[in-house]
Design a protein around this motif. Structure first.
Motif, PDB file in Angstrom:
ATOM      1  N   GLU A  51      12.987  54.760  36.305  1.00  0.00           N
ATOM      2  CA  GLU A  51      12.902  53.587  37.167  1.00  0.00           C
ATOM      3  C   GLU A  51      13.846  52.526  36.641  1.00  0.00           C
ATOM      4  N   TRP A  52      14.399  51.727  37.563  1.00  0.00           N
ATOM      5  CA  TRP A  52      15.305  50.666  37.155  1.00  0.00           C
ATOM      6  C   TRP A  52      15.265  49.510  38.132  1.00  0.00           C
ATOM      7  N   THR A  53      15.895  48.418  37.712  1.00  0.00           N
ATOM      8  CA  THR A  53      16.095  47.251  38.560  1.00  0.00           C
ATOM      9  C   THR A  53      17.588  47.156  38.834  1.00  0.00           C
ATOM     10  N   ALA A  54      17.941  46.919  40.090  1.00  0.00           N
ATOM     11  CA  ALA A  54      19.341  46.749  40.487  1.00  0.00           C
ATOM     12  C   ALA A  54      19.569  45.274  40.805  1.00  0.00           C
ATOM     13  N   VAL A  55      20.546  44.665  40.130  1.00  0.00           N
ATOM     14  CA  VAL A  55      20.895  43.265  40.369  1.00  0.00           C
ATOM     15  C   VAL A  55      22.261  43.240  41.049  1.00  0.00           C
ATOM     16  N   ASP A  62      27.441  35.521  40.569  1.00  0.00           N
ATOM     17  CA  ASP A  62      26.291  34.896  41.221  1.00  0.00           C
ATOM     18  C   ASP A  62      25.384  35.990  41.792  1.00  0.00           C
ATOM     19  N   VAL A  63      24.095  35.907  41.476  1.00  0.00           N
ATOM     20  CA  VAL A  63      23.139  36.913  41.935  1.00  0.00           C
ATOM     21  C   VAL A  63      22.879  36.736  43.427  1.00  0.00           C
ATOM     22  N   LYS A  64      23.089  37.807  44.175  1.00  0.00           N
ATOM     23  CA  LYS A  64      22.864  37.812  45.619  1.00  0.00           C
ATOM     24  C   LYS A  64      21.505  38.416  45.979  1.00  0.00           C
ATOM     25  N   ASP A  65      21.037  39.361  45.176  1.00  0.00           N
ATOM     26  CA  ASP A  65      19.737  39.984  45.420  1.00  0.00           C
ATOM     27  C   ASP A  65      19.356  40.829  44.208  1.00  0.00           C
ATOM     28  N   THR A  66      18.065  41.047  44.053  1.00  0.00           N
ATOM     29  CA  THR A  66      17.541  41.925  43.007  1.00  0.00           C
ATOM     30  C   THR A  66      16.572  42.887  43.660  1.00  0.00           C
ATOM     31  N   LYS A  67      16.754  44.156  43.406  1.00  0.00           N
ATOM     32  CA  LYS A  67      15.866  45.179  43.955  1.00  0.00           C
ATOM     33  C   LYS A  67      15.146  45.844  42.786  1.00  0.00           C
ATOM     34  N   THR A  68      13.819  45.732  42.775  1.00  0.00           N
ATOM     35  CA  THR A  68      13.030  46.370  41.725  1.00  0.00           C
ATOM     36  C   THR A  68      12.421  47.658  42.249  1.00  0.00           C
ATOM     37  N   SER A  69      11.877  48.417  41.339  1.00  0.00           N
ATOM     38  CA  SER A  69      11.233  49.692  41.658  1.00  0.00           C
ATOM     39  C   SER A  69      12.206  50.699  42.238  1.00  0.00           C
ATOM     40  N   CYS A  98      21.420  50.377  50.335  1.00  0.00           N
ATOM     41  CA  CYS A  98      20.954  48.994  50.264  1.00  0.00           C
ATOM     42  C   CYS A  98      21.716  48.209  51.320  1.00  0.00           C
ATOM     43  N   LEU A  99      21.325  46.985  51.531  1.00  0.00           N
ATOM     44  CA  LEU A  99      22.047  46.108  52.441  1.00  0.00           C
ATOM     45  C   LEU A  99      21.965  44.704  51.855  1.00  0.00           C
ATOM     46  N   VAL A 100      23.027  44.294  51.127  1.00  0.00           N
ATOM     47  CA  VAL A 100      23.037  43.004  50.437  1.00  0.00           C
ATOM     48  C   VAL A 100      24.301  42.259  50.839  1.00  0.00           C
ATOM     49  N   SER A 101      24.138  41.169  51.546  1.00  0.00           N
ATOM     50  CA  SER A 101      25.265  40.373  52.019  1.00  0.00           C
ATOM     51  C   SER A 101      25.942  39.640  50.867  1.00  0.00           C
ATOM     52  N   LYS A 109      19.423  47.943  35.221  1.00  0.00           N
ATOM     53  CA  LYS A 109      18.640  47.829  33.987  1.00  0.00           C
ATOM     54  C   LYS A 109      17.502  48.840  34.079  1.00  0.00           C
ATOM     55  N   ILE A 110      17.516  49.814  33.202  1.00  0.00           N
ATOM     56  CA  ILE A 110      16.472  50.836  33.187  1.00  0.00           C
ATOM     57  C   ILE A 110      15.193  50.201  32.651  1.00  0.00           C
ATOM     58  N   THR A 111      14.093  50.388  33.391  1.00  0.00           N
ATOM     59  CA  THR A 111      12.826  49.771  33.001  1.00  0.00           C
ATOM     60  C   THR A 111      11.790  50.777  32.512  1.00  0.00           C
ATOM     61  N   ARG A 112      11.837  52.001  33.026  1.00  0.00           N
ATOM     62  CA  ARG A 112      10.893  53.032  32.563  1.00  0.00           C
ATOM     63  C   ARG A 112      11.549  54.402  32.633  1.00  0.00           C
ATOM     64  N   VAL A 113      11.182  55.246  31.676  1.00  0.00           N
ATOM     65  CA  VAL A 113      11.661  56.626  31.633  1.00  0.00           C
ATOM     66  C   VAL A 113      10.444  57.517  31.408  1.00  0.00           C
ATOM     67  N   HIS A 114      10.350  58.611  32.182  1.00  0.00           N
ATOM     68  CA  HIS A 114       9.261  59.561  31.990  1.00  0.00           C
ATOM     69  C   HIS A 114       9.828  60.849  31.390  1.00  0.00           C
TER      70      HIS A 114
END
Length: 119
Positions: A51-55, A62-69, A98-101, A109-114
């Motif tokens: 699992e990761w978060t995409a910024v 400048d951060v336009k969006d953050t997608k978690t999970s 994704c769709l980020v204007s 950023k990797i948040t969890r590894v199984h």
């Protein structure tokens, strides 16, 4: 206090076992419409989920969006060769929509590894 420091170091080192090797963003009409990410398993165990978060940022950072999970697991249809776990030393390529204007880049950023348990 020693336990807290050990726990923090263990957590950080377990995430560093899987690294992001390459990221490329797909853009159209001023929007990020998807991205490809390649991750490598540097651990000694097989991995079957990440699992990761995409910024999403513009060229100025400048951060336009953050997608978690965001995530990958064996069997996911957006990956290449999805039927297998990621063996030690091997890579997996993942494509996400994704769709980020206004976004031109994505950071992962990797948040969890199984890890696959060996029985």
């Amino acid at each position: 206090m020693k336990y807290l420091i050990f726990s923090l170091l263990f957590t950080l080192s377990s995430f560093s076992q899987v690294e992001v090797v390459k990221i490329s963003t797909q853009r159209a009409l001023g929007k990020a419409i998807g991205y490809h990410v390649t991750m490598k398993n540097n651990s000694k165990k097989s991995v079957d989920a990440i699992e990761w978060t995409a910024v999403f940022t513009d060229k100025f950072g400048d951060v336009k969006d953050t997608k978690t999970s965001e995530g990958w697991s064996s069997g996911n249809t957006f990956t290449i060769d999805t039927s297998k776990e990621i063996e030690p030393g091997k890579e997996v390529q993942v494509t996400k929509g994704c769709l980020v204007s206004g976004a031109t880049d994505v950071k992962i950023k990797i948040t969890r590894v199984h890890y696959v348990s060996s029985n």
